[in-house]
Design a protein around this motif. Structure first.
Motif, mmCIF file in Angstrom:
data_model
loop_
_atom_site.group_PDB
_atom_site.id
_atom_site.type_symbol
_atom_site.label_atom_id
_atom_site.label_comp_id
_atom_site.label_asym_id
_atom_site.label_seq_id
_atom_site.Cartn_x
_atom_site.Cartn_y
_atom_site.Cartn_z
ATOM 1 N N GLN A 40 25.061 47.009 -35.402
ATOM 2 C CA GLN A 40 25.736 45.804 -35.914
ATOM 3 C C GLN A 40 26.715 45.937 -36.810
ATOM 4 O OE1 GLN A 40 24.937 42.629 -34.746
ATOM 5 N NE2 GLN A 40 23.709 43.596 -33.346
ATOM 6 N N ILE A 41 26.848 46.958 -37.815
ATOM 7 C CA ILE A 41 27.897 47.467 -38.407
ATOM 8 C C ILE A 41 29.292 47.762 -37.508
ATOM 9 C CG2 ILE A 41 28.762 48.942 -40.131
ATOM 10 C CD1 ILE A 41 26.133 49.168 -41.355
ATOM 11 N N GLY A 42 28.864 48.477 -36.418
ATOM 12 C CA GLY A 42 29.938 49.027 -35.352
ATOM 13 C C GLY A 42 30.356 47.585 -34.984
ATOM 14 N N VAL A 43 29.579 46.753 -34.434
ATOM 15 C CA VAL A 43 30.193 45.324 -34.083
ATOM 16 C C VAL A 43 31.180 44.579 -34.838
ATOM 17 C CG1 VAL A 43 29.329 43.083 -33.226
ATOM 18 C CG2 VAL A 43 28.108 45.033 -32.554
ATOM 19 N N ILE A 44 30.855 44.710 -36.122
ATOM 20 C CA ILE A 44 31.668 43.895 -37.429
ATOM 21 C C ILE A 44 32.838 44.667 -37.275
ATOM 22 C CG2 ILE A 44 31.644 43.070 -39.713
ATOM 23 C CD1 ILE A 44 28.573 43.155 -39.753
ATOM 24 N N CYS A 45 32.755 45.712 -37.586
ATOM 25 C CA CYS A 45 34.148 46.744 -37.847
ATOM 26 C C CYS A 45 35.050 46.360 -36.493
ATOM 27 C CB CYS A 45 33.764 48.031 -37.746
ATOM 28 S SG CYS A 45 33.013 48.269 -39.709
ATOM 29 N N ARG A 46 34.411 46.448 -35.117
ATOM 30 C CA ARG A 46 35.196 46.422 -34.177
ATOM 31 C C ARG A 46 35.919 44.801 -34.081
ATOM 32 N NH1 ARG A 46 35.947 48.928 -29.190
ATOM 33 N NH2 ARG A 46 34.101 50.329 -29.627
ATOM 34 N N ALA A 47 34.889 43.879 -34.462
ATOM 35 C CA ALA A 47 35.721 42.592 -34.378
ATOM 36 C C ALA A 47 36.923 42.315 -35.459
ATOM 37 C CB ALA A 47 34.475 41.424 -34.722
ATOM 38 N N LEU A 48 36.413 42.817 -36.530
ATOM 39 C CA LEU A 48 37.525 42.710 -37.649
ATOM 40 C C LEU A 48 38.809 43.564 -37.006
ATOM 41 C CD1 LEU A 48 35.341 43.333 -40.847
ATOM 42 C CD2 LEU A 48 36.571 41.175 -39.928
ATOM 43 N N ALA A 49 38.744 44.604 -36.604
ATOM 44 C CA ALA A 49 39.872 45.585 -36.073
ATOM 45 C C ALA A 49 40.837 44.541 -35.200
ATOM 46 C CB ALA A 49 39.563 46.866 -35.542
ATOM 47 N N GLU A 50 40.132 44.079 -34.003
ATOM 48 C CA GLU A 50 40.639 43.079 -33.222
ATOM 49 C C GLU A 50 41.352 42.072 -33.654
ATOM 50 O OE1 GLU A 50 37.684 42.360 -30.414
ATOM 51 O OE2 GLU A 50 37.663 44.416 -29.511
ATOM 52 N N ARG A 51 40.970 41.259 -34.799
ATOM 53 C CA ARG A 51 41.200 40.165 -35.420
ATOM 54 C C ARG A 51 42.655 40.765 -36.100
ATOM 55 N NH1 ARG A 51 40.258 35.414 -33.494
ATOM 56 N NH2 ARG A 51 38.528 35.767 -32.596
ATOM 57 N N PHE A 52 42.694 42.070 -36.784
ATOM 58 C CA PHE A 52 43.696 42.412 -37.354
ATOM 59 C C PHE A 52 44.751 43.205 -37.108
ATOM 60 C CE2 PHE A 52 40.681 40.872 -40.766
ATOM 61 C CZ PHE A 52 41.681 40.285 -41.889
ATOM 62 N N GLY A 53 44.539 43.477 -35.671
ATOM 63 C CA GLY A 53 45.607 44.198 -34.822
ATOM 64 C C GLY A 53 45.454 45.587 -34.988
ATOM 65 N N PHE A 54 44.349 46.089 -35.108
ATOM 66 C CA PHE A 54 44.171 47.437 -35.352
ATOM 67 C C PHE A 54 43.210 48.097 -34.070
ATOM 68 C CE2 PHE A 54 45.519 46.984 -39.508
ATOM 69 C CZ PHE A 54 45.634 48.087 -40.366
ATOM 70 N N ALA A 55 43.641 49.555 -33.805
ATOM 71 C CA ALA A 55 42.834 50.031 -32.858
ATOM 72 C C ALA A 55 41.575 50.315 -33.471
ATOM 73 C CB ALA A 55 43.679 51.236 -32.101
ATOM 74 N N PHE A 56 40.430 50.488 -32.875
ATOM 75 C CA PHE A 56 39.089 51.028 -33.351
ATOM 76 C C PHE A 56 38.535 52.139 -32.470
ATOM 77 C CE2 PHE A 56 34.438 50.552 -33.336
ATOM 78 C CZ PHE A 56 34.124 50.614 -34.679
#
Ligand code: ZN
Length: 481
Positions: A371-387
């Motif tokens: 779940q922490i991975g899911v949150i981090c990836r979702a945020l990265a995508e929203r903010f235009g970062f590669a994860f």
């Protein structure tokens, strides 16, 4: 024959002569193979230089389930400042004052050489009654945990005793796994607006600490705190652009310091000053009693920086750092005060080409790690970062039916008259890697008392080595029944 403690200390002395920093285990690995050969024991070495030695059951105990003893052969090599010490070629000089072992100016390597030595004692003692014994000596535990890649076939046994625990009278029965998450984005540079002022924001002298066992101590994260005040400035309606942003010591340590240089409009200075003062006052109330030495500074001057990040990338960076999971995520529903999952924003680099920061997630249950991975990836995508996610280490959940824990606690009490403390830990232990390979393994981690590991002050309490060695013998005998 000399007593058990003498043999353990003798074996440890021989190991200390062999340089064995992580990633350079060839010599200690060869030594352990030769040792097995000389003692007439069968052994195997895998492609990572890990050594597996088997000792057959004593007569009449052939049907007793196999016990695996495990320790890591590498060590963290550090020396006092100014000491000429080459970890690749110099041996460790042990100082034994009768009570404590230390090394002359370097780390001692009792983490985990004393564990290796205790296992060598068990392997050479032909007077014990025991079922089949397997010794597993792993490599590179301290910098990547090679045993995560070990062939599962070696973990074929009923019980496993890990000897990489550092307190006698304490037994570890669960640990956290971990994942390194990296957030990156292209750095887009431009010139700051003409007439900009410069603000240098910095935190220093925070307490920091281990990102696992220290995550619930309430220490401030220097990077997250700076990103927080920068986001507050923007939300108050003042633009700024980032010229520099740095901080943190390691991905798995809570950052003690951070520094950001930003360019702002001259007419905004007073308003920004007020935001910073509000932040500073609240920070002091929240952390003043926990962080006695911290220094927060905001220096304003006229020298505008020569280049700044584009508004898009700068805003995305500070906002993402503000919202990304950092700190305790969940507490264990089973063990009071134990952190079940957490994450730590550990390091940042703003380079010529790339902006990058890391978050290290730890969890004893796979669900929260995912779940922490899911949150981090979702945020990265929203903010235009590669994860990116790498370096996965599995966790080791509590086994409420562990027979080995029960045996170890009972035998320890008989030996010393005191109760063993059962301690799940919010940090990585190799048992996590083994739990994934053989979910039926009943495991514990124990060991003698070591202090200041990974420093030149590392010490090992000799009496606790004697007790732990005796406890290992008692555990073997109890399993025979
Ligand atoms: Zn260790």
């Amino acid at each position: 024959m000399s007593n058990a403690l003498d043999i353990v200390l003798h074996e440890f002395g021989k190991i200390a002569q062999i340089p064995r920093p992580s990633h350079h285990e060839e010599r200690i690995s060869a030594y352990l193979c030769k040792w097995a050969q000389e003692h007439g024991l069968t052994f195997e070495k895998d492609e990572m230089n890990e050594v597996i030695i088997d000792k057959p059951a004593s007569v009449g105990c052939e049907n007793v389930p196999r016990v695996i003893f495990q320790a890591h052969m590498d060590m963290v090599c550090v020396a006092e400042e100014g000491l000429a010490y080459d970890p690749i070629s110099d041996s460790i000089k042990i100082i034994n004052d009768g009570k404590t072992l230390t090394a002359d100016g370097t780390s001692l390597g009792a983490d985990d050489g004393i564990g290796v030595a205790m296992i060598l004692y068990l392997l050479q003692n032909d007077s014990l009654r025991h079922g089949p014994i397997r010794a597993i000596f792993t490599t590179n535990e301290e910098d990547g945990m090679d045993s995560v890649k070990m062939d599962a076939k070696y973990l074929d046994g009923a019980y496993l005793v890990n000897l990489d625990w550092e307190t006698v009278g304490s037994i570890c029965n669960s640990c956290a796994g971990g994942d390194f998450f990296t957030f990156s984005r292209k750095a887009e540079w431009e010139k700051p607006p003409v007439g900009s002022k410069r603000i240098t924001l910095s935190f220093s002298n925070l307490l920091g600490g281990h990102s696992g066992v220290g995550i619930n101590k309430g220490h401030a994260n220097a990077l997250v705190s700076l990103a927080g005040v920068m986001t507050m400035i923007r939300q108050a309606g003042f633009d700024f652009s980032i010229s520099e942003f740095s901080g943190g010591q390691a991905p798995n340590a809570i950052p003690k310091f951070a520094k950001a240089i930003v360019a702002v409009k001259a007419e905004d200075i007073d308003g920004i000053r007020r935001v910073i003062d509000d932040f500073s006052a609240e920070f002091k109330t929240a952390f003043g009693n926990i962080e006695p030495e911290y220094v927060f500074k905001a220096d304003i001057d006229d020298a505008a920086p020569s280049r700044v990040l584009s508004a898009d990338s700068g805003n995305a960076l500070t906002e993402l750092m503000t919202v990304v999971p950092n700190n305790v995520h969940t507490m264990s529903p089973f063990v009071d005060g134990l952190v079940e999952s957490s994450s730590n924003l550990g390091e940042i680099t703003v380079g010529d080409d790339e902006i990058r920061f890391s978050v290290f997630e730890r969890s004893s249950v796979a669900y929260q790690a995912t779940q922490i991975g899911v949150i981090c990836r979702a945020l990265a995508e929203r903010f235009g970062f590669a994860f990116a996610s790498d370096g996965h280490v599995p966790g080791w959940a509590v086994n409420p039916n562990s027979k080995l824990t029960e045996i170890a606690c009972r035998e320890y009490k008989k030996l010393t008259g005191t109760d063993m403390i059962v301690e799940p830990v919010h940090a990585g232990v190799e048992c996590g890697a083994f739990a994934e390979k053989n979910p039926n393994l009943d495991m514990i981690a124990i060991g003698p008392t070591l202090l200041d590991v990974h420093t030149p002050n590392e010490s090992c309490d000799i009496e606790s080595v004697r007790i732990t060695t005796e406890l290992l013998v008692k555990i073997l005998e109890a399993i025979v029944g």
